[in-house]
Design a protein around this motif. Structure first.
Motif, PDB file in Angstrom:
ATOM      1  N   ALA A 199     -18.206   0.266  15.035  1.00  0.00           N
ATOM      2  CA  ALA A 199     -18.953  -0.829  14.554  1.00  0.00           C
ATOM      3  C   ALA A 199     -18.080  -2.019  13.903  1.00  0.00           C
ATOM      4  O   ALA A 199     -18.206  -3.236  13.983  1.00  0.00           O
ATOM      5  N   ASP A 200     -16.943  -1.395  13.434  1.00  0.00           N
ATOM      6  CA  ASP A 200     -16.086  -2.405  12.629  1.00  0.00           C
ATOM      7  C   ASP A 200     -15.503  -3.300  13.791  1.00  0.00           C
ATOM      8  O   ASP A 200     -15.307  -4.483  13.610  1.00  0.00           O
ATOM      9  N   ALA A 201     -15.044  -2.747  15.092  1.00  0.00           N
ATOM     10  CA  ALA A 201     -14.240  -3.364  16.085  1.00  0.00           C
ATOM     11  C   ALA A 201     -15.643  -4.554  16.476  1.00  0.00           C
ATOM     12  O   ALA A 201     -15.097  -5.829  16.889  1.00  0.00           O
ATOM     13  N   ALA A 202     -16.837  -4.017  17.001  1.00  0.00           N
ATOM     14  CA  ALA A 202     -17.602  -4.798  17.281  1.00  0.00           C
ATOM     15  C   ALA A 202     -17.917  -6.079  16.399  1.00  0.00           C
ATOM     16  O   ALA A 202     -18.272  -7.261  16.842  1.00  0.00           O
ATOM     17  N   HIS A 203     -17.999  -5.662  14.991  1.00  0.00           N
ATOM     18  CA  HIS A 203     -18.331  -6.637  14.155  1.00  0.00           C
ATOM     19  C   HIS A 203     -17.332  -7.820  14.068  1.00  0.00           C
ATOM     20  O   HIS A 203     -18.203  -9.096  14.017  1.00  0.00           O
ATOM     21  N   VAL A 234      -3.280 -19.211  20.553  1.00  0.00           N
ATOM     22  CA  VAL A 234      -2.407 -18.373  20.102  1.00  0.00           C
ATOM     23  C   VAL A 234      -2.655 -17.963  18.524  1.00  0.00           C
ATOM     24  O   VAL A 234      -2.555 -16.635  18.045  1.00  0.00           O
ATOM     25  N   ARG A 235      -3.247 -18.858  17.749  1.00  0.00           N
ATOM     26  CA  ARG A 235      -3.579 -18.384  16.361  1.00  0.00           C
ATOM     27  C   ARG A 235      -4.710 -17.554  16.343  1.00  0.00           C
ATOM     28  O   ARG A 235      -4.660 -16.455  15.641  1.00  0.00           O
ATOM     29  N   LEU A 236      -5.576 -17.757  17.496  1.00  0.00           N
ATOM     30  CA  LEU A 236      -6.894 -16.846  17.432  1.00  0.00           C
ATOM     31  C   LEU A 236      -6.471 -15.395  17.815  1.00  0.00           C
ATOM     32  O   LEU A 236      -6.764 -14.390  17.270  1.00  0.00           O
ATOM     33  N   ALA A 237      -5.528 -15.335  18.798  1.00  0.00           N
ATOM     34  CA  ALA A 237      -5.003 -14.282  19.220  1.00  0.00           C
ATOM     35  C   ALA A 237      -4.201 -13.404  18.199  1.00  0.00           C
ATOM     36  O   ALA A 237      -4.256 -12.178  18.289  1.00  0.00           O
ATOM     37  N   THR A 238      -3.428 -14.265  17.481  1.00  0.00           N
ATOM     38  CA  THR A 238      -2.629 -13.456  16.628  1.00  0.00           C
ATOM     39  C   THR A 238      -3.502 -12.969  15.465  1.00  0.00           C
ATOM     40  O   THR A 238      -3.626 -11.703  14.829  1.00  0.00           O
ATOM     41  N   ASP A 245      -5.055  -4.355  14.427  1.00  0.00           N
ATOM     42  CA  ASP A 245      -3.987  -3.491  13.431  1.00  0.00           C
ATOM     43  C   ASP A 245      -4.770  -2.922  12.202  1.00  0.00           C
ATOM     44  O   ASP A 245      -4.619  -1.693  11.779  1.00  0.00           O
ATOM     45  N   GLY A 246      -5.288  -3.900  11.529  1.00  0.00           N
ATOM     46  CA  GLY A 246      -6.192  -3.445  10.396  1.00  0.00           C
ATOM     47  C   GLY A 246      -7.072  -2.429  10.509  1.00  0.00           C
ATOM     48  O   GLY A 246      -7.358  -1.497   9.808  1.00  0.00           O
ATOM     49  N   LEU A 247      -8.032  -2.628  11.615  1.00  0.00           N
ATOM     50  CA  LEU A 247      -9.128  -1.613  12.136  1.00  0.00           C
ATOM     51  C   LEU A 247      -8.142  -0.250  12.276  1.00  0.00           C
ATOM     52  O   LEU A 247      -8.739   0.969  11.852  1.00  0.00           O
ATOM     53  N   LEU A 248      -7.233  -0.081  12.942  1.00  0.00           N
ATOM     54  CA  LEU A 248      -6.582   1.136  13.279  1.00  0.00           C
ATOM     55  C   LEU A 248      -6.015   1.617  12.073  1.00  0.00           C
ATOM     56  O   LEU A 248      -6.295   3.064  11.818  1.00  0.00           O
ATOM     57  N   THR A 363      -9.989 -11.143   7.667  1.00  0.00           N
ATOM     58  CA  THR A 363     -10.462 -10.332   8.460  1.00  0.00           C
ATOM     59  C   THR A 363     -11.475  -9.436   7.820  1.00  0.00           C
ATOM     60  O   THR A 363     -12.275  -8.807   8.211  1.00  0.00           O
ATOM     61  N   GLY A 364     -11.578  -9.427   6.524  1.00  0.00           N
ATOM     62  CA  GLY A 364     -12.521  -8.673   5.890  1.00  0.00           C
ATOM     63  C   GLY A 364     -12.235  -7.045   5.508  1.00  0.00           C
ATOM     64  O   GLY A 364     -12.976  -6.164   5.207  1.00  0.00           O
ATOM     65  N   LEU A 365     -11.076  -6.733   5.916  1.00  0.00           N
ATOM     66  CA  LEU A 365     -10.360  -5.419   5.748  1.00  0.00           C
ATOM     67  C   LEU A 365      -9.452  -5.372   4.632  1.00  0.00           C
ATOM     68  O   LEU A 365      -8.848  -4.180   4.475  1.00  0.00           O
ATOM     69  N   GLY A 366      -8.726  -6.359   4.304  1.00  0.00           N
ATOM     70  CA  GLY A 366      -7.740  -6.290   3.400  1.00  0.00           C
ATOM     71  C   GLY A 366      -7.827  -5.510   1.997  1.00  0.00           C
ATOM     72  O   GLY A 366      -7.126  -4.592   1.917  1.00  0.00           O
ATOM     73  N   LEU A 367      -9.053  -5.873   1.338  1.00  0.00           N
ATOM     74  CA  LEU A 367      -9.229  -4.941   0.120  1.00  0.00           C
ATOM     75  C   LEU A 367      -9.525  -3.469   0.619  1.00  0.00           C
ATOM     76  O   LEU A 367      -9.129  -2.725  -0.292  1.00  0.00           O
TER      77      LEU A 367
END
Length: 402
Positions: A199-203, A234-238, A245-248, A363-367
């Motif tokens: 769900a995280d990845a798809a979101h 390139v920016r979007l791919a980064t 990486d954050g998801l994993l 990404t919404g994953l930092g915190l």
């Protein structure tokens, strides 16, 4: 299935026990009756005229209890030679005569179930004896036993086994539920974590993937905008790489499989290094750090501190003003990150550290990752109001004990 298997086993054992008890009781009763008729047989004799003489039986044996009835056979007919005067068990004479006839006809003992005149269940046994010539059947001795007490004991045993089976099945069902629940809980947790990761990845990958496709199509159609499209690609791919990486990282921390390479490290130096390595872009950054040594994984802790700092840079100021951020490290392994932004919205206070709660541009994953890193190290991460007017994030970690 556990309860059903137990039920089949218990019911089978109970049925076997009841059947065995019934057979054993019946055999005991039959053996007692056979002993009585065998003993009575020794008291029978014939006179000189070939008539059956029962005086020897009456001289040494009580015939009222157990009741003994003696029949003599003449020309295929049975005649009662002796009947008990005051029998303790009053069997119906038709049943007694019928079983005696069966024994004489077969030339062997016969047994049957019947009922007394008062309705009590009986067990009848007829044993034939030979006539004066020693070849033909001279008659039969019939005795009876009241089996009401045995049947009562059998019913009590049935009730006891039924109650015991019900109690054991209830305990089996409860134990099976608890055991199966405990056994399947890790699989359910793993499945939930897998579904959460998907769900995280798809979101968050859906929008960047669509943007990458749009940029590629634009570069193919318009040569003049190809360079700009490639730069944005390139920016979007980064950004997508950072997201994956954050998801994993978050998935490993949630599942508890991320190995923690704990070692003593200076929290104040790590914070200063993160601030130096992160572009400030004109924002006002203040660091007040005391020397503090904590036991932590350097990579995970660096990621958590970076996420807190980047969150303050991104959301800790108005759109047209530079950010004002203060980072403090104090004894006890405490890191505070203060900003002068709009603060924490009331609707996000309870879900601030859940995944995908962020503003635009992240990404919404930092915190969420910082919170999981704190938990993995046995620490805490909290969010409160800041003296600067924005939000304060407080990270507490266990200190190193020398």
């Amino acid at each position: 299935m556990f309860a059903l298997t137990s039920a089949v086993g218990l019911i089978g054992l109970a049925a076997f026990a009841l059947h065995s008890d019934d057979i054993a009781t019946r055999h005991q009763t039959d053996n007692d009756l056979k002993l009585q008729t065998a003993e009575a047989m020794t008291g029978l004799d014939y006179d000189e005229d070939g008539q059956l003489d029962v005086r020897g039986l009456l001289d040494f044996m009580e015939t009222d209890c157990p009741p003994l009835t003696v029949f003599s056979a003449h020309a295929g007919d049975l005649k009662a030679v002796h009947t008990p005067r005051r029998p303790c068990i009053r069997a119906r004479m038709t049943d007694v005569r019928a079983i005696a006839a069966t024994a004489v006809r077969r030339g062997d003992s016969a047994m049957s179930d019947a009922h007394a005149e008062n309705g009590h269940p009986l067990r009848l046994l007829a044993t034939p004896f030979t006539g004066p010539d020693g070849d033909t059947m001279g008659g039969a001795i019939v005795t009876a036993a009241d089996t009401s007490a045995d049947q009562k004991s059998h019913r009590e045993l049935t009730l006891l086994l039924a109650t015991g089976c019900a109690v054991l099945l209830s305990l089996s069902a409860v134990a099976g539920h608890l055991i199966s629940g405990r056994a399947i809980r890790p699989a359910l947790n793993a499945l939930q974590q897998q579904e959460g990761f998907l769900a995280d990845a798809a979101h968050d990958l859906r929008t960047p993937a669509a943007s990458l496709r749009l940029l590629a199509e634009t570069a193919l159609r318009d040569d003049t905008s190809r360079t700009t499209a490639l730069e944005r690609t390139v920016r979007l791919a980064t950004r997508m790489g950072d997201l994956i990486d954050g998801l994993l990282t978050r998935a490993r921390l949630t599942a508890g499989v991320a190995p923690l390479a704990r070692e003593p490290l200076r929290l104040d130096q790590l914070v200063e290094a993160v601030v130096d390595e992160t572009p400030a872009d004109g924002h006002r950054i203040t660091v007040d750090a005391e020397p503090v040594v904590v036991d932590a994984d350097p990579d995970l802790l660096r990621r958590a501190v970076t996420n807190l700092f980047v969150n303050a840079l991104t959301h800790g100021h108005a759109a047209d003003r530079p950010a004002e951020i203060e980072l403090g490290v104090t004894t006890g392994g405490v890191l505070t990150v203060d900003d002068a932004g709009p603060g924490i919205p009331p609707d996000l206070a309870d879900s601030l550290f859940d995944r995908f709660h962020s503003g635009s541009g992240s990404t919404g994953l930092g915190l969420s990752i910082a919170f999981r890193v704190a938990q993995a190290h046995g620490g805490t991460l909290t969010a409160t109001g800041s003296p600067l007017g924005g939000a304060r994030f407080t990270l507490r970690l266990p200190t190193h004990n020398k």
